[in-house]
Design an enzyme around this catalytic site. Sequence first.
Site, short mmCIF file in Angstrom:
data_model
loop_
_atom_site.label_atom_id
_atom_site.label_comp_id
_atom_site.label_asym_id
_atom_site.label_seq_id
_atom_site.Cartn_x
_atom_site.Cartn_y
_atom_site.Cartn_z
N SER A 17 0.83 -1.21 0.00
CA SER A 17 0.00 0.00 0.00
C SER A 17 0.87 1.26 0.00
O SER A 17 0.39 2.33 -0.34
CB SER A 17 -0.89 0.00 1.24
OG SER A 17 -0.07 0.05 2.40
N GLU A 164 4.36 6.67 6.80
CA GLU A 164 4.03 7.30 5.52
C GLU A 164 4.26 8.81 5.57
O GLU A 164 4.55 9.43 4.56
CB GLU A 164 2.57 6.99 5.13
CG GLU A 164 2.33 5.54 4.73
CD GLU A 164 2.98 5.18 3.38
OE1 GLU A 164 2.96 5.98 2.45
OE2 GLU A 164 3.51 4.05 3.29
N HIS A 200 5.35 -2.21 7.21
CA HIS A 200 5.83 -0.86 7.56
C HIS A 200 6.61 -0.86 8.89
O HIS A 200 7.44 0.01 9.12
CB HIS A 200 4.65 0.10 7.74
CG HIS A 200 4.08 0.64 6.46
ND1 HIS A 200 3.38 -0.15 5.58
CD2 HIS A 200 4.09 1.89 5.92
CE1 HIS A 200 2.98 0.61 4.56
NE2 HIS A 200 3.39 1.85 4.75
N1 DGL Z 1 2.40 -2.61 4.88
C1 DGL Z 1 0.99 -2.87 5.04
C2 DGL Z 1 0.83 -4.18 5.84
O1 DGL Z 1 1.76 -4.95 5.91
C3 DGL Z 1 0.36 -1.64 5.62
C4 DGL Z 1 -1.06 -1.58 5.49
C5 DGL Z 1 -1.67 -0.22 5.44
O2 DGL Z 1 -1.57 0.42 4.40
O3 DGL Z 1 -2.33 0.13 6.42
O4 DGL Z 1 -0.22 -4.48 6.37
#
Ligand code: DGL
Length: 280
Positions: A17, A164, A200
Amino acid sequence: MKQILPIHPGPIGVFDSGYGGLTILEEIRKSLPEYDYIYLGDNARTPYGTRSFEIVYEFTRQAVTKLFEMGCHLVILACNTASAKALRNIQMNDLPLMDPQRRVLGVIRPTVESIGNITQSRHIGILGTIGTIKSESYPLEIHKLYPDIVVNGEACPMWVPLVENNESENSGADYFIEKNINSIIQQDPLIDTIILGCTHYPLLLPKIEKYTPEGIRIIAQGEYVARSLKNYLHRHPEIETKCTKGRETLFCSTEAEEKFSESASIFLKEKIRVQRIILE
Ligand code: DGL
């Protein structure tokens, strides 16, 4: 709808994402440097973690379709939320129509497989997005392999926005990280292993380590996903031969090029070139 897709070998697609999948890409490139990669971050629509099942599925399907159109035969969903909410549907319902020869893999299964040999107390904690925790994917998958392991989950909805928005170094991040770590340990004081069930979260590692009591092991997924991919390519020569080897990575984002390259360069510690793409 039947897709017309490139038939020549192509790069391995890595999708998230936003920036989180870079933590997976980094480990994959370390372990399998000879291949070409396309990284795709849907930064314009991140976070996915608070979105409904339907929307995460729709966005993920669009991203996979785009990566297939760009020549990928193998796509890794380097996102737990997408792996939890969209992977199964895509594998079962979309791939047979799009191209049954292409493959989409997630990050939950490789992480879960590794956990049985790591926890001693057989009590583990999962930190993830609201979507991942609510889906119960981790306890369900873990109990298929290791029915004896006690699994508790904690949703950390503020952590992805911290990454982010490039706020991970600032003191505001400390508040939320300490709060969620305390909460998972309160849920089960016997926990000896915490899985960072969101790609993340390794980008917040210094602060996660700061607030995690000594003796508790923190598991970031990258190395397990990379190991599992290496193994997969070894076992599936029919897919491996469709992955090009030129040591190139193309970075794509649904956000403006400059915005992505600025942040991604910090995380990756390298200068990168980015192409903006539109998902629909
Ligand atoms: N890196 C995504 C995960 O592993 C983040 C999800 C998000 O965009 O909230 O879930």
